[in-house]
Design a protein around this motif. Structure first.
Motif, PDB file in Angstrom:
ATOM      1  N   SER A  94       0.962  -0.892   0.106  1.00  0.00           N
ATOM      2  CA  SER A  94       0.124  -0.220  -0.144  1.00  0.00           C
ATOM      3  C   SER A  94       0.784   1.003   0.061  1.00  0.00           C
ATOM      4  N   ALA A  95       1.960   1.252   0.507  1.00  0.00           N
ATOM      5  CA  ALA A  95       2.622   2.308   0.966  1.00  0.00           C
ATOM      6  C   ALA A  95       3.522   2.563  -0.478  1.00  0.00           C
ATOM      7  N   MET A  96       3.634   1.349  -0.868  1.00  0.00           N
ATOM      8  CA  MET A  96       4.786   1.400  -2.194  1.00  0.00           C
ATOM      9  C   MET A  96       3.367   2.577  -3.560  1.00  0.00           C
ATOM     10  N   ALA A  97       2.278   1.570  -3.342  1.00  0.00           N
ATOM     11  CA  ALA A  97       1.411   1.740  -4.265  1.00  0.00           C
ATOM     12  C   ALA A  97       1.467   3.739  -3.882  1.00  0.00           C
ATOM     13  N   GLU A  98       1.067   4.272  -2.580  1.00  0.00           N
ATOM     14  CA  GLU A  98       1.165   5.411  -2.383  1.00  0.00           C
ATOM     15  C   GLU A  98       2.440   5.991  -2.754  1.00  0.00           C
ATOM     16  N   LEU A  99       3.346   5.469  -2.477  1.00  0.00           N
ATOM     17  CA  LEU A  99       4.376   6.634  -2.473  1.00  0.00           C
ATOM     18  C   LEU A  99       4.344   6.385  -4.435  1.00  0.00           C
ATOM     19  N   LYS A 100       4.529   5.166  -5.191  1.00  0.00           N
ATOM     20  CA  LYS A 100       4.551   5.195  -6.759  1.00  0.00           C
ATOM     21  C   LYS A 100       3.657   6.283  -6.740  1.00  0.00           C
ATOM     22  N   SER A 101       2.679   6.570  -6.703  1.00  0.00           N
ATOM     23  CA  SER A 101       1.437   7.315  -6.814  1.00  0.00           C
ATOM     24  C   SER A 101       1.931   8.899  -6.529  1.00  0.00           C
ATOM     25  N   HIS A 102       1.984   9.326  -5.579  1.00  0.00           N
ATOM     26  CA  HIS A 102       2.808  10.183  -4.982  1.00  0.00           C
ATOM     27  C   HIS A 102       4.005  10.749  -5.643  1.00  0.00           C
ATOM     28  N   VAL A 151       4.912  14.515 -12.721  1.00  0.00           N
ATOM     29  CA  VAL A 151       3.491  15.255 -13.857  1.00  0.00           C
ATOM     30  C   VAL A 151       3.292  17.153 -13.282  1.00  0.00           C
ATOM     31  N   ASP A 152       3.268  17.182 -12.144  1.00  0.00           N
ATOM     32  CA  ASP A 152       3.579  18.044 -11.237  1.00  0.00           C
ATOM     33  C   ASP A 152       4.284  19.217 -11.560  1.00  0.00           C
ATOM     34  N   ILE A 153       5.821  18.236 -11.460  1.00  0.00           N
ATOM     35  CA  ILE A 153       7.278  18.900 -12.275  1.00  0.00           C
ATOM     36  C   ILE A 153       7.158  18.841 -13.913  1.00  0.00           C
ATOM     37  N   ALA A 154       6.540  17.340 -14.718  1.00  0.00           N
ATOM     38  CA  ALA A 154       7.173  17.989 -16.077  1.00  0.00           C
ATOM     39  C   ALA A 154       5.934  18.826 -16.612  1.00  0.00           C
ATOM     40  N   GLU A 155       4.655  19.569 -15.482  1.00  0.00           N
ATOM     41  CA  GLU A 155       3.943  20.179 -15.673  1.00  0.00           C
ATOM     42  C   GLU A 155       4.348  21.871 -16.382  1.00  0.00           C
ATOM     43  N   ALA A 182       4.472   9.865  -9.375  1.00  0.00           N
ATOM     44  CA  ALA A 182       3.952   9.963 -10.503  1.00  0.00           C
ATOM     45  C   ALA A 182       3.152  11.578 -10.066  1.00  0.00           C
ATOM     46  N   GLY A 183       2.061  11.903  -9.039  1.00  0.00           N
ATOM     47  CA  GLY A 183       1.500  13.003  -9.202  1.00  0.00           C
ATOM     48  C   GLY A 183       2.587  14.438  -9.216  1.00  0.00           C
ATOM     49  N   LEU A 184       4.352  14.092  -8.365  1.00  0.00           N
ATOM     50  CA  LEU A 184       5.046  14.745  -8.725  1.00  0.00           C
ATOM     51  C   LEU A 184       5.854  15.032 -10.092  1.00  0.00           C
TER      52      LEU A 184
END
Length: 163
Positions: free
Chosen positions: A118-126, A132-136, A128-130
């Protein structure tokens, strides 16, 4: 014959003794012998009874000792059984505790693994979000300039392969 002389005294004493002896033999000897004989028989009977009682006491003591031996053997058997039951209960309790501990460890490991996933999935999601934000942010910064936009389009078109 002088009846008061010492010689006659011996004579009369002898006569009286003989008469007394015959009277005793006639009337008292048989009852005295019978009484002595019956007393002898009663003493013999008492001795036989005492001997029988002694034998019975010895038999009773032997029986009592046998009963004590049996009771001791039974007590030892009961103690042995109790020790075996105690040891079995302790072994069963240890085995059950070990089983419970293993089960709890397995559950804890599963929970840890689940939390880890769960933590890995959350970390991956986080991440990924970061990303995307950085890329954006990078893309916006890059695309804010018209010349950079054209250069990016040209580079993307150059990388794109046309079939």
């Amino acid at each position: 014959m002088n009846l008061t002389a010492p010689e006659s005294l011996i004579f009369w004493t002898t006569i009286i003794f003989v008469v007394f002896f015959f009277l005793m033999k006639k009337f008292a000897w048989k009852p005295i012998l019978g009484a002595v004989k019956s007393r002898e028989e009663s003493i013999n009977n008492a001795l036989e009874s005492a001997e029988k009682a002694k034998l019975e006491m010895q038999n009773l003591q032997a029986d009592n000792e046998n009963l004590l031996k049996e009771a001791r053997a039974e007590r030892e058997a009961m103690l042995k059984d109790a020790r075996e039951i105690k040891n079995k209960m302790i072994d069963d309790a240890k085995e059950e505790a070990q089983t419970q501990a293993n089960k709890m460890i397995a559950q804890a490991q599963a929970a840890i693994e689940s939390e880890k996933k769960s933590a890995m999935a959350e970390l991956k999601s986080h991440v990924a979000g970061l990303s995307v934000d950085i890329a954006e942010k990078v893309v916006r910064q890059e695309l804010a300039n018209k010349d950079k936009q054209l250069a990016l389009v040209e580079s993307l078109l150059g990388e794109a392969k046309l079939n």
